[in-house]
Scaffold this motif. Structure first.
Motif, PDB file in Angstrom:
ATOM      1  N   UNK A 183       0.817  -1.231   0.000  1.00  0.00           N
ATOM      2  CA  UNK A 183       0.000   0.000   0.000  1.00  0.00           C
ATOM      3  C   UNK A 183       0.843   1.269   0.000  1.00  0.00           C
ATOM      4  N   UNK A 184       1.994   1.233   0.667  1.00  0.00           N
ATOM      5  CA  UNK A 184       2.854   2.416   0.709  1.00  0.00           C
ATOM      6  C   UNK A 184       3.441   2.712  -0.669  1.00  0.00           C
ATOM      7  N   UNK A 185       3.808   1.654  -1.402  1.00  0.00           N
ATOM      8  CA  UNK A 185       4.322   1.843  -2.752  1.00  0.00           C
ATOM      9  C   UNK A 185       3.229   2.373  -3.669  1.00  0.00           C
ATOM     10  N   UNK A 186       2.038   1.789  -3.561  1.00  0.00           N
ATOM     11  CA  UNK A 186       0.917   2.235  -4.395  1.00  0.00           C
ATOM     12  C   UNK A 186       0.607   3.708  -4.140  1.00  0.00           C
ATOM     13  N   UNK A 187       0.582   4.102  -2.866  1.00  0.00           N
ATOM     14  CA  UNK A 187       0.295   5.498  -2.539  1.00  0.00           C
ATOM     15  C   UNK A 187       1.377   6.432  -3.071  1.00  0.00           C
ATOM     16  N   UNK A 188       2.625   5.990  -2.997  1.00  0.00           N
ATOM     17  CA  UNK A 188       3.730   6.808  -3.511  1.00  0.00           C
ATOM     18  C   UNK A 188       3.605   6.998  -5.024  1.00  0.00           C
ATOM     19  N   UNK A 189       3.232   5.936  -5.731  1.00  0.00           N
ATOM     20  CA  UNK A 189       3.047   6.031  -7.177  1.00  0.00           C
ATOM     21  C   UNK A 189       1.873   6.951  -7.522  1.00  0.00           C
ATOM     22  N   UNK A 190       0.791   6.827  -6.762  1.00  0.00           N
ATOM     23  CA  UNK A 190      -0.367   7.698  -6.995  1.00  0.00           C
ATOM     24  C   UNK A 190       0.005   9.164  -6.797  1.00  0.00           C
ATOM     25  N   UNK A 191       0.773   9.438  -5.755  1.00  0.00           N
ATOM     26  CA  UNK A 191       1.191  10.818  -5.489  1.00  0.00           C
ATOM     27  C   UNK A 191       2.084  11.340  -6.602  1.00  0.00           C
ATOM     28  N   UNK A 192       2.977  10.491  -7.100  1.00  0.00           N
ATOM     29  CA  UNK A 192       3.852  10.884  -8.204  1.00  0.00           C
ATOM     30  C   UNK A 192       3.033  11.204  -9.447  1.00  0.00           C
TER      31      UNK A 192
END
Length: 246
Positions: A183-192
């Motif tokens: 989930x942390x990776x997914x959120x980071x990608x979404x923010x990018x």
């Protein structure tokens, strides 16, 4: 604008590959779009953590089993939550009121347990199940959610049994698991992706346009690959299940 992407479609290994290739595309433009740097750095950090978790999981079958049990309990929770939520609009006498009471309990402990870490998720599920069963049994029965809550409780017990085995066999390793770091990776990608899309509005340039085009092409190709793999796997299962002809 970057295409809307459902990250849930990506199995873990495919998500890592998608993230790694995304970093490569953004790295090529970072010098001309300085606002992306902190978001790109965050993705790279989360990607590294996720990669380490994948490597540990591949070496420890119990960790993989724990992740599978975790997904089962998440699915069980979502099934129960969805049933209860739909009950709030029922016309049958008492059902809407009973569902609303149970919804309040879920919200109190965590409406979105799928976004939590495994330890926090464990506590939230235990609290939800315990409070509903001990204080709202009548409301539960009225909503028709008894069977689904029992399934959630059993899924939780199965997960905790496996988690205990992992602790017993682990050598003090407290590193994040795949299900925690995903989930942390997914959120980071979404923010990018969000900051890149905002750049198209606030600071448009040829580099931003080119990056968005490249990312959209990357998203389309990645989704096509994942869907094709899923179709092949499903066909293989069907073929394996067919009775041999005589």
């Amino acid at each position: 604008m970057i295409s809307i992407l459902n990250f849930a479609l990506f199995p873990s290994k495919e998500l890592f590959t998608f993230g790694k290739n995304t970093v490569t595309l953004v790295e090529a433009k970072k010098s001309s779009i300085p606002a992306l740097q902190p978001f790109l750095t965050n993705v790279k950090t989360r990607l590294s953590t996720f990669q380490s978790a994948l490597e540990r999981e591949s070496k420890n079958p119990l960790i993989q089993l724990q992740s599978e049990k975790d997904k089962i309990r998440i699915d069980a929770f979502m099934a129960f939550r969805n049933l209860t939520e739909s009950g709030a609009t029922r016309r049958k006498e008492g059902v809407a009121a009973a569902s609303t009471e149970i919804i309040a309990i879920i919200r109190k402990h965590s409406w979105s347990i799928q976004l939590l870490g495994q330890k926090t998720r464990t506590a939230a599920i235990n609290n939800i199940v315990s409070e509903i069963k001990t204080k709202h049994a009548a409301q539960l029965a009225l909503t028709g959610g008894t069977e689904l809550l029992d399934e959630l409780e059993q899924a939780q017990l199965d997960y905790e049994t496996t988690a205990k085995q992992v602790v017993e066999t682990a050598s003090g390793n407290s590193e994040p698991t795949v299900s925690e770091s995903r989930p942390e990776l997914v959120q980071a990608l979404k923010s990018l992706f969000q900051i890149i899309s905002l750049q198209e509005i606030s600071a448009p340039s040829a580099d931003v346009t080119a990056l968005i085009a490249a990312l959209n092409e990357h998203i389309t190709a990645s989704l096509a690959t994942v869907k094709a793999s899923g179709t092949r796997a499903e066909n293989a299962k069907k073929k394996a299940g067919e009775a041999p002809t005589q």
